[in-house]
Design a protein around this motif. Structure first.
Motif, PDB file in Angstrom:
ATOM      1  N   PRO A  26       0.727  -1.019   0.019  1.00  0.00           N
ATOM      2  CA  PRO A  26      -0.008   0.184  -0.087  1.00  0.00           C
ATOM      3  C   PRO A  26       0.799   1.312  -0.050  1.00  0.00           C
ATOM      4  N   HIS A  27       1.884   1.331   1.048  1.00  0.00           N
ATOM      5  CA  HIS A  27       2.464   2.576   1.197  1.00  0.00           C
ATOM      6  C   HIS A  27       3.775   2.440   1.577  1.00  0.00           C
ATOM      7  N   LEU A  28       5.050   2.699   0.835  1.00  0.00           N
ATOM      8  CA  LEU A  28       6.537   2.390   1.289  1.00  0.00           C
ATOM      9  C   LEU A  28       6.436   3.616   2.171  1.00  0.00           C
ATOM     10  N   GLY A  37       8.685  -5.219   3.256  1.00  0.00           N
ATOM     11  CA  GLY A  37       9.251  -5.162   1.749  1.00  0.00           C
ATOM     12  C   GLY A  37      10.790  -5.406   1.873  1.00  0.00           C
ATOM     13  N   SER A  38      11.486  -5.119   2.792  1.00  0.00           N
ATOM     14  CA  SER A  38      12.995  -5.292   2.764  1.00  0.00           C
ATOM     15  C   SER A  38      13.254  -6.784   3.011  1.00  0.00           C
ATOM     16  N   ARG A  39      12.595  -7.216   4.066  1.00  0.00           N
ATOM     17  CA  ARG A  39      12.319  -8.630   4.237  1.00  0.00           C
ATOM     18  C   ARG A  39      12.300  -9.743   3.170  1.00  0.00           C
ATOM     19  N   LEU A  40      11.161  -9.366   2.480  1.00  0.00           N
ATOM     20  CA  LEU A  40      10.695 -10.049   1.337  1.00  0.00           C
ATOM     21  C   LEU A  40      11.855 -10.079   0.166  1.00  0.00           C
ATOM     22  N   VAL A  51      12.639  -8.963  -7.364  1.00  0.00           N
ATOM     23  CA  VAL A  51      11.207  -8.514  -6.988  1.00  0.00           C
ATOM     24  C   VAL A  51      11.108  -7.032  -7.510  1.00  0.00           C
ATOM     25  N   LEU A  52      10.000  -6.796  -8.203  1.00  0.00           N
ATOM     26  CA  LEU A  52       9.426  -5.622  -8.629  1.00  0.00           C
ATOM     27  C   LEU A  52       8.395  -5.116  -7.505  1.00  0.00           C
ATOM     28  N   ILE A  53       8.704  -3.866  -7.019  1.00  0.00           N
ATOM     29  CA  ILE A  53       7.637  -3.551  -6.071  1.00  0.00           C
ATOM     30  C   ILE A  53       6.865  -2.435  -6.409  1.00  0.00           C
ATOM     31  N   ALA A  67      -3.297  -7.020  -9.435  1.00  0.00           N
ATOM     32  CA  ALA A  67      -3.841  -8.409  -9.001  1.00  0.00           C
ATOM     33  C   ALA A  67      -4.283  -8.968 -10.801  1.00  0.00           C
ATOM     34  N   ASN A  68      -4.574  -8.026 -11.598  1.00  0.00           N
ATOM     35  CA  ASN A  68      -4.608  -8.582 -12.970  1.00  0.00           C
ATOM     36  C   ASN A  68      -3.523  -8.310 -13.871  1.00  0.00           C
ATOM     37  N   GLY A  69      -2.217  -8.074 -13.451  1.00  0.00           N
ATOM     38  CA  GLY A  69      -1.013  -7.892 -14.243  1.00  0.00           C
ATOM     39  C   GLY A  69      -1.040  -6.704 -15.093  1.00  0.00           C
ATOM     40  N   VAL A  70      -1.845  -5.611 -14.811  1.00  0.00           N
ATOM     41  CA  VAL A  70      -1.793  -4.500 -15.554  1.00  0.00           C
ATOM     42  C   VAL A  70      -0.619  -3.854 -15.205  1.00  0.00           C
ATOM     43  N   GLY A  71      -0.038  -3.352 -16.326  1.00  0.00           N
ATOM     44  CA  GLY A  71       1.174  -2.540 -16.074  1.00  0.00           C
ATOM     45  C   GLY A  71       2.477  -2.930 -15.892  1.00  0.00           C
ATOM     46  N   LEU A  72       2.455  -4.573 -15.617  1.00  0.00           N
ATOM     47  CA  LEU A  72       3.380  -5.364 -15.167  1.00  0.00           C
ATOM     48  C   LEU A  72       4.111  -5.924 -16.130  1.00  0.00           C
ATOM     49  N   PRO A  73       5.407  -6.465 -16.182  1.00  0.00           N
ATOM     50  CA  PRO A  73       6.098  -7.204 -17.124  1.00  0.00           C
ATOM     51  C   PRO A  73       5.883  -8.520 -16.771  1.00  0.00           C
ATOM     52  N   PRO A  74       6.451  -9.474 -17.454  1.00  0.00           N
ATOM     53  CA  PRO A  74       6.071 -10.772 -17.323  1.00  0.00           C
ATOM     54  C   PRO A  74       6.570 -11.218 -15.784  1.00  0.00           C
ATOM     55  N   ILE A  75       5.887 -11.957 -15.059  1.00  0.00           N
ATOM     56  CA  ILE A  75       6.336 -12.113 -13.751  1.00  0.00           C
ATOM     57  C   ILE A  75       5.894 -13.665 -13.390  1.00  0.00           C
ATOM     58  N   ASP A  76       6.666 -14.167 -12.397  1.00  0.00           N
ATOM     59  CA  ASP A  76       6.380 -15.459 -12.065  1.00  0.00           C
ATOM     60  C   ASP A  76       5.374 -15.815 -11.049  1.00  0.00           C
ATOM     61  N   GLY A  77       4.985 -14.707 -10.124  1.00  0.00           N
ATOM     62  CA  GLY A  77       4.078 -14.786  -9.249  1.00  0.00           C
ATOM     63  C   GLY A  77       3.767 -13.337  -8.688  1.00  0.00           C
ATOM     64  N   LEU A  78       2.800 -13.127  -7.940  1.00  0.00           N
ATOM     65  CA  LEU A  78       2.569 -11.941  -6.878  1.00  0.00           C
ATOM     66  C   LEU A  78       2.375 -12.107  -5.602  1.00  0.00           C
ATOM     67  N   ILE A  79       2.954 -11.413  -4.947  1.00  0.00           N
ATOM     68  CA  ILE A  79       2.650 -11.248  -3.358  1.00  0.00           C
ATOM     69  C   ILE A  79       2.126  -9.886  -3.214  1.00  0.00           C
ATOM     70  N   HIS A  80       0.843  -9.983  -2.539  1.00  0.00           N
ATOM     71  CA  HIS A  80       0.071  -8.870  -2.637  1.00  0.00           C
ATOM     72  C   HIS A  80      -0.586  -8.477  -1.288  1.00  0.00           C
ATOM     73  N   ILE A  81      -0.179  -7.339  -0.906  1.00  0.00           N
ATOM     74  CA  ILE A  81      -0.470  -6.898   0.415  1.00  0.00           C
ATOM     75  C   ILE A  81      -1.620  -5.912   0.193  1.00  0.00           C
ATOM     76  N   PRO A  82      -2.915  -6.337   0.298  1.00  0.00           N
ATOM     77  CA  PRO A  82      -4.145  -5.596  -0.133  1.00  0.00           C
ATOM     78  C   PRO A  82      -4.625  -4.721   0.991  1.00  0.00           C
ATOM     79  N   ARG A  83      -5.166  -3.794   0.785  1.00  0.00           N
ATOM     80  CA  ARG A  83      -6.102  -2.760   1.690  1.00  0.00           C
ATOM     81  C   ARG A  83      -7.793  -2.985   1.377  1.00  0.00           C
ATOM     82  N   SER A  84      -7.867  -3.071   0.116  1.00  0.00           N
ATOM     83  CA  SER A  84      -9.474  -2.867  -0.254  1.00  0.00           C
ATOM     84  C   SER A  84      -9.937  -3.938  -1.172  1.00  0.00           C
ATOM     85  N   LEU A  85      -8.918  -4.910  -1.754  1.00  0.00           N
ATOM     86  CA  LEU A  85      -9.467  -5.990  -2.636  1.00  0.00           C
ATOM     87  C   LEU A  85     -10.462  -6.829  -1.850  1.00  0.00           C
TER      88      LEU A  85
END
Length: 295
Positions: A26-28, A37-40, A51-53, A67-85
C-alpha cells in the motif's frame, strides 16, 4: 504457525519462468511495509528471485490492476498486501497466475493467505495494559471511512479483553483515523487526552500510530508510562528508539517471509492443471514489553 486448507486452487499453464516476482504494497512511507518489503526482497534474493515493488496507495482500482497484471512485465507470481481488495475482485482476475496474499484478511477467501491473528494481537496488547494497572484504556486505530479488516479485528480484540476483565467499553475512547500514520496517531491521541483526563492506557492499531500517540501525550503534559501506558502492534525498528521505548506486539517476521515464499513456490512448481489446496497460514506474534508500559 498454523495452516488451514480451504478449497482448491487450479494453476494454469505457465511460460518459462522469468525469475521475477511482483510485490504490491500500500505505502512504502509506512515503516512496517518498508521493513516487510525489505525482508521479502532479502528472502527472494536467497531463493534466486528478483522483486518488482509496486506501490498501490491502498487504492481499490490500483490493487485490482496489479492483481490482473496491468502495467506489469512478465512475472512468475505476485505477493499482494491488499487494503481494499475483495473476494469478488480476485475471482475475476484476468491474469490468474500464482498469488499469495499477505496481511489484511479477505474474509473466507479461495486464495492463499498469510497473516497474524490480529484479534489475538490486540487482545494481548490490551491484557498487558490491564496487567500493569490500566483501567481506562483507549483504542486508536478504527478506520470506518476506509474499512480495514486488520483494524476491525484489532479493535475486536481490544473490546474482547475489556469485556473479559468486566470493564465497560466506552465508545468515546475509540478513535477513528484516516491512515495508520504517526500524524494520525498524534491527532487522535491529542483529542482523547483533551477530552478524557482519566485515560491511563492507549492501545494503538500499529506502531506508527503509537509513535504519534507518544508525542501527543508528551505535548499534553501526560507522562508515559506513569500517567498513561502506550502499546502498539508490528514491532517496527523505530519503536525501540522512541522515548520511552515502545511496547509492542511483534509478528514472527521470519516465519511470515518463509511462509510467503513456501506458498508461492508451491504454486510455481505445481504441474499445470494440478488441484492444489488453498492454504490460510496464521503466523505467531509475541508481546515485547518496553519502557512505555513499565509502570
Amino acid at each position: 504457525m498454523t495452516t488451514a486448507s480451504t478449497g482448491r486452487a487450479v494453476p494454469v499453464a505457465r511460460a518459462t519462468r522469468t525469475g521475477l516476482i511482483a510485490l504490491a504494497v500500500p505505502h512504502l512511507e509506512e515503516p512496517y511495509f518498508a521493513e516487510l518489503g525489505s525482508r521479502l526482497v532479502r528472502g527472494a534474493d536467497d531463493r534466486g528471485l528478483a522483486v518488482l515493488i509496486v506501490q498501490t496507495e491502498g487504492d481499490h482500482a490500483r490493487e485490482i490492476d496489479v492483481a490482473n497484471g496491468v502495467g506489469l512485465p512478465p512475472i512468475d507470481g505476485l505477493i499482494h498486501i491488499p487494503r481494499s481488495l475483495t473476494v469478488a475482485d480476485l475471482t475475476r482476475r484476468t491474469s490468474p497466475g500464482p498469488l499469495v496474499l499477505l496481511g489484511e484478511h479477505i474474509q473466507v477467501s479461495p486464495f492463499t493467505h498469510i497473516t497474524i491473528d490480529n484479534r489475538a494481537a490486540a487482545r494481548t496488547a490490551t491484557e498487558h495494559l490491564l496487567s500493569v494497572g490500566c483501567r481506562r484504556i483507549a483504542f486508536v486505530g478504527r478506520r470506518d471511512s476506509r474499512p480495514s479488516d486488520a483494524a476491525d479485528r484489532r479493535h475486536a480484540g481490544y473490546v474482547e479483553a475489556l469485556e473479559a476483565a468486566r470493564l465497560p467499553v466506552d465508545r468515546s475512547l475509540t478513535a477513528q483515523v484516516d491512515a495508520f500514520s504517526a500524524e494520525e496517531g498524534h491527532r487522535a491521541t491529542a483529542a482523547i487526552a483533551a477530552s478524557a483526563a482519566d485515560v491511563d492506557g492507549v492501545v494503538c492499531s500499529n506502531d506508527s500510530l503509537a509513535l504519534g500517540a507518544l508525542a501527543a501525550l508528551h505535548a499534553a503534559g501526560r507522562r508515559v508510562p506513569d500517567d498513561v501506558a502506550v502499546i502498539g502492534i508490528d514491532d517496527i525498528r523505530a519503536s525501540r528508539f522512541a522515548v520511552p521505548a515502545l511496547s509492542t506486539i511483534a509478528p514472527d517476521h521470519d516465519r511470515l517471509v518463509d511462509a510467503a515464499f513456501t506458498e508461492l513456490e508451491r504454486q510455481l512448481t505445481s504441474p499445470p492443471g494440478a488441484d492444489l489446496p488453498v492454504r490460510h497460514v496464521t503466523v505467531g506474534a509475541r508481546l515485547v514489553p518496553r519502557a512505555s508500559t513499565a509502570r
